[in-house]
Motif scaffolding. Structure first.
Motif, PDB file in Angstrom:
ATOM      1  N   ALA A 181      -3.038  -0.015  17.007  1.00  0.00           N
ATOM      2  CA  ALA A 181      -2.170  -1.197  17.094  1.00  0.00           C
ATOM      3  C   ALA A 181      -2.250  -1.814  18.493  1.00  0.00           C
ATOM      4  O   ALA A 181      -2.338  -3.036  18.637  1.00  0.00           O
ATOM      5  CB  ALA A 181      -0.723  -0.808  16.764  1.00  0.00           C
ATOM      6  N   ARG A 182      -2.233  -0.950  19.503  1.00  0.00           N
ATOM      7  CA  ARG A 182      -2.307  -1.468  20.879  1.00  0.00           C
ATOM      8  C   ARG A 182      -3.671  -2.089  21.148  1.00  0.00           C
ATOM      9  O   ARG A 182      -3.772  -3.137  21.799  1.00  0.00           O
ATOM     10  CB  ARG A 182      -2.019  -0.336  21.874  1.00  0.00           C
ATOM     11  CG  ARG A 182      -0.553   0.098  21.871  1.00  0.00           C
ATOM     12  CD  ARG A 182      -0.346   1.369  22.659  1.00  0.00           C
ATOM     13  NE  ARG A 182      -0.744   1.229  24.057  1.00  0.00           N
ATOM     14  CZ  ARG A 182      -0.941   2.263  24.885  1.00  0.00           C
ATOM     15  NH1 ARG A 182      -0.775   3.495  24.445  1.00  0.00           N
ATOM     16  NH2 ARG A 182      -1.269   2.044  26.124  1.00  0.00           N
TER      17      ARG A 182
ATOM     18  N   LEU B  87       0.739   3.988   8.467  1.00  0.00           N
ATOM     19  CA  LEU B  87       0.962   2.537   8.371  1.00  0.00           C
ATOM     20  C   LEU B  87       2.264   2.134   9.074  1.00  0.00           C
ATOM     21  O   LEU B  87       2.307   1.115   9.785  1.00  0.00           O
ATOM     22  CB  LEU B  87       0.990   2.131   6.893  1.00  0.00           C
ATOM     23  CG  LEU B  87       1.055   0.635   6.604  1.00  0.00           C
ATOM     24  CD1 LEU B  87      -0.189  -0.068   7.145  1.00  0.00           C
ATOM     25  CD2 LEU B  87       1.188   0.383   5.105  1.00  0.00           C
ATOM     26  N   ALA B  88       3.302   2.951   8.892  1.00  0.00           N
ATOM     27  CA  ALA B  88       4.588   2.624   9.524  1.00  0.00           C
ATOM     28  C   ALA B  88       4.464   2.656  11.047  1.00  0.00           C
ATOM     29  O   ALA B  88       4.996   1.789  11.751  1.00  0.00           O
ATOM     30  CB  ALA B  88       5.669   3.590   9.039  1.00  0.00           C
ATOM     31  N   ALA B  89       3.745   3.650  11.570  1.00  0.00           N
ATOM     32  CA  ALA B  89       3.567   3.745  13.023  1.00  0.00           C
ATOM     33  C   ALA B  89       2.755   2.558  13.535  1.00  0.00           C
ATOM     34  O   ALA B  89       3.043   2.002  14.598  1.00  0.00           O
ATOM     35  CB  ALA B  89       2.874   5.062  13.379  1.00  0.00           C
ATOM     36  N   TYR B  90       1.760   2.161  12.768  1.00  0.00           N
ATOM     37  CA  TYR B  90       0.927   1.008  13.163  1.00  0.00           C
ATOM     38  C   TYR B  90       1.773  -0.255  13.237  1.00  0.00           C
ATOM     39  O   TYR B  90       1.707  -1.026  14.200  1.00  0.00           O
ATOM     40  CB  TYR B  90      -0.216   0.837  12.154  1.00  0.00           C
ATOM     41  CG  TYR B  90      -1.117  -0.331  12.496  1.00  0.00           C
ATOM     42  CD1 TYR B  90      -2.142  -0.182  13.426  1.00  0.00           C
ATOM     43  CD2 TYR B  90      -0.938  -1.577  11.903  1.00  0.00           C
ATOM     44  CE1 TYR B  90      -2.955  -1.250  13.764  1.00  0.00           C
ATOM     45  CE2 TYR B  90      -1.741  -2.646  12.231  1.00  0.00           C
ATOM     46  CZ  TYR B  90      -2.754  -2.484  13.167  1.00  0.00           C
ATOM     47  OH  TYR B  90      -3.552  -3.548  13.499  1.00  0.00           O
ATOM     48  N   ARG B  91       2.597  -0.467  12.214  1.00  0.00           N
ATOM     49  CA  ARG B  91       3.437  -1.673  12.186  1.00  0.00           C
ATOM     50  C   ARG B  91       4.496  -1.635  13.280  1.00  0.00           C
ATOM     51  O   ARG B  91       4.768  -2.649  13.923  1.00  0.00           O
ATOM     52  CB  ARG B  91       4.085  -1.803  10.814  1.00  0.00           C
ATOM     53  CG  ARG B  91       3.102  -2.266   9.760  1.00  0.00           C
ATOM     54  CD  ARG B  91       3.707  -2.271   8.377  1.00  0.00           C
ATOM     55  NE  ARG B  91       3.135  -3.351   7.572  1.00  0.00           N
ATOM     56  CZ  ARG B  91       3.275  -3.446   6.264  1.00  0.00           C
ATOM     57  NH1 ARG B  91       3.986  -2.542   5.616  1.00  0.00           N
ATOM     58  NH2 ARG B  91       2.729  -4.460   5.611  1.00  0.00           N
TER      59      ARG B  91
ATOM     60  N   GLY C 193       0.500  -7.562   8.096  1.00  0.00           N
ATOM     61  CA  GLY C 193       1.777  -8.135   8.479  1.00  0.00           C
ATOM     62  C   GLY C 193       2.789  -7.052   8.830  1.00  0.00           C
ATOM     63  O   GLY C 193       2.619  -5.884   8.492  1.00  0.00           O
ATOM     64  N   ALA C 194       3.854  -7.477   9.516  1.00  0.00           N
ATOM     65  CA  ALA C 194       4.879  -6.518   9.939  1.00  0.00           C
ATOM     66  C   ALA C 194       5.594  -5.907   8.733  1.00  0.00           C
ATOM     67  O   ALA C 194       6.092  -4.789   8.802  1.00  0.00           O
ATOM     68  CB  ALA C 194       5.891  -7.197  10.855  1.00  0.00           C
TER      69      ALA C 194
ATOM     70  N   TRP D  10      -1.871  -4.738   1.344  1.00  0.00           N
ATOM     71  CA  TRP D  10      -3.176  -4.749   0.660  1.00  0.00           C
ATOM     72  C   TRP D  10      -3.798  -6.128   0.592  1.00  0.00           C
ATOM     73  O   TRP D  10      -4.985  -6.269   0.306  1.00  0.00           O
ATOM     74  CB  TRP D  10      -3.041  -4.103  -0.718  1.00  0.00           C
ATOM     75  CG  TRP D  10      -2.755  -2.657  -0.542  1.00  0.00           C
ATOM     76  CD1 TRP D  10      -1.519  -2.062  -0.543  1.00  0.00           C
ATOM     77  CD2 TRP D  10      -3.682  -1.629  -0.190  1.00  0.00           C
ATOM     78  NE1 TRP D  10      -1.645  -0.727  -0.245  1.00  0.00           N
ATOM     79  CE2 TRP D  10      -2.960  -0.433  -0.036  1.00  0.00           C
ATOM     80  CE3 TRP D  10      -5.067  -1.608  -0.020  1.00  0.00           C
ATOM     81  CZ2 TRP D  10      -3.583   0.779   0.297  1.00  0.00           C
ATOM     82  CZ3 TRP D  10      -5.688  -0.402   0.308  1.00  0.00           C
ATOM     83  CH2 TRP D  10      -4.940   0.764   0.457  1.00  0.00           C
ATOM     84  N   GLU D  11      -2.997  -7.159   0.859  1.00  0.00           N
ATOM     85  CA  GLU D  11      -3.618  -8.492   0.940  1.00  0.00           C
ATOM     86  C   GLU D  11      -4.716  -8.497   1.992  1.00  0.00           C
ATOM     87  O   GLU D  11      -5.743  -9.142   1.843  1.00  0.00           O
ATOM     88  CB  GLU D  11      -2.557  -9.549   1.280  1.00  0.00           C
ATOM     89  CG  GLU D  11      -1.586  -9.799   0.148  1.00  0.00           C
ATOM     90  CD  GLU D  11      -0.441 -10.703   0.566  1.00  0.00           C
ATOM     91  OE1 GLU D  11      -0.563 -11.374   1.607  1.00  0.00           O
ATOM     92  OE2 GLU D  11       0.571 -10.721  -0.156  1.00  0.00           O
TER      93      GLU D  11
END
Lengths: 93, 313
Positions: B113-114, B239-243, B251-252, B257-258
């Protein structure tokens, strides 16, 4: 009654409670006091009932945690944590 | 003495010069050689690697914007030994292969993410990120005409070529936003691309770093989850950590999956091609995990129902 614009003959109509005088000559319409407001009010009621689409039904709740449509249809195979192919794939290009 | 021995001897000399300790060869993938001496490793990159893009990546990776995200090299210099490009890095501790359940999924997600939020303009010019082009290349390495190989080729044919860097489009799909320029992307992320140094996890391997669609960096775990191989609980933590860290590849909130469908499908095809090629080379039937991948490719073919052509070349 004479048309104030072309001096033609004016005919009286009653439509949905609104009193309208229309000239046979120039087709001009004469409204009595308050009738323009009555028409405006009726128009907005009509458009609320007819032209505004009904609010869309709320979308079905999204299960963001679910796998995509092309994903595994069942609960998966993730018991093979020591499988050689699985570990190889996890750690290498 | 073979060429390979000459190469390794020279890598040892370089390692000892920087690392001041006895040098030893570290096991890694077959096309790469890594020699470690004390706190330093020397890497001979895969044969045929281009010098110019690697030099650009080496210049970028030492910049302050990437501090604590991607490992900084000991020197930006790209050496050449026996026709192989050679770089020098601090030695870190990789994720324990014998304990995949204990892998640092959240730490990895936060680092990605960073990385994805580092402005491309904060770095020297970078080539396109690796990733999309590797899919067709991996499928092209399949030799046999087994049912599994045919399914893999059919699944590849169903994917939009432009998104894979085939045909007229030399770049991966623009990442997001209106800029269309893409984001900083690792280009080949998996659990082997993480080491611990001074108690902190950090991303390694600049070979595919560049400008691209960051969703491709999430493509492997997304593909494993979709195939049913990765524990859903692990995927959701990742995924939660990434967001939570502000990652921009998805998206947040809302349906991830889009953005992930295409990269994850393409990655499934690539992983399946590699798995089937492994089984072909070793002359054995597919194991259970490999068969799960083939089944997933079959579902990709069905899902992309607009696809009618069945090329077999």
């Amino acid at each position: 009654m004479q048309c104030p614009k072309c001096r033609g003959n004016m005919r009286t109509y009653e439509r949905n409670g609104v009193h309208i005088d229309q000239c046979d000559g120039c087709r001009g319409i004469f409204l009595d006091y308050g009738e323009l407001e009555t028409l405006t009010r009726m128009e907005s009621q009509w458009s609320q009932q007819h032209s505004a689409p009904p609010p869309p039904p709320p979308p079905p709740p999204m299960h963001h945690g679910a796998p995509p449509a092309w994903g595994a249809p069942h609960h998966g195979h993730y018991g093979h944590h020591r499988n050689r192919s699985w570990v190889g794939m996890l750690f290498s290009s | 003495m073979s060429d390979s021995d000459d190469l390794i001897d020279e890598l040892r000399r370089i390692a000892v010069r920087y690392g001041s300790a006895p040098a030893e060869v570290v096991p890694t993938r077959p096309d790469v050689i890594i020699v470690r001496a004390g706190a330093v490793v020397v890497k001979a990159h895969a044969p045929g690697a281009d010098r110019a893009p690697l030099a650009e990546r080496m210049r970028a990776v030492g910049r302050r914007a990437l501090y604590g995200i991607m490992l900084e090299p000991v020197t930006e210099e790209v050496g050449v030994v026996e026709d192989r490009l050679v770089t020098v890095w601090p030695a870190g501790t990789p994720v324990d292969h014998s304990a995949p359940d204990a892998a640092p999924w959240e730490a990895a997600a936060r680092l990605l993410a960073r990385l994805h939020t580092v402005p491309v303009g904060a770095l020297p010019p970078l080539p396109p990120a690796g990733g999309p082009a590797r899919v067709a290349a991996m499928v092209a390495r399949l030799r046999g005409d087994s049912a599994a190989a045919l399914v893999v080729r059919r699944a590849l044919a169903c994917l939009p070529g432009a998104a894979l860097g085939r045909a007229w489009n030399p770049l991966p799909t623009p990442a997001h936003g209106s800029s269309g320029r893409g984001s900083l992307t690792h280009g080949d992320w998996h659990m082997g691309q993480l080491v611990r140094i001074r108690g902190e996890w950090i991303l390694i391997d600049v070979d595919d770093l560049g400008v691209g669609d960051p969703a491709w960096d999430l493509a492997r775990p997304a593909a494993w989850f979709a195939a049913g191989l990765l524990d859903p609980e692990v995927w959701h933590r990742f995924l939660a950590a990434y967001r939570a860290e502000g990652g921009q590849a998805v998206g947040a909130d809302g349906d991830p999956w889009e953005r992930l469908n295409l990269p994850a499908q393409a990655m499934t095809v690539q992983l399946t091609a590699a798995a089937v090629a492994n089984a072909e080379r070793e002359g054995r039937p597919l194991d259970e995990v490999e068969q799960v991948l083939v089944d997933t490719c079959q579902r990709i073919v069905q899902f992309r129902s607009a696809c009618h052509s069945v090329p077999t070349q």
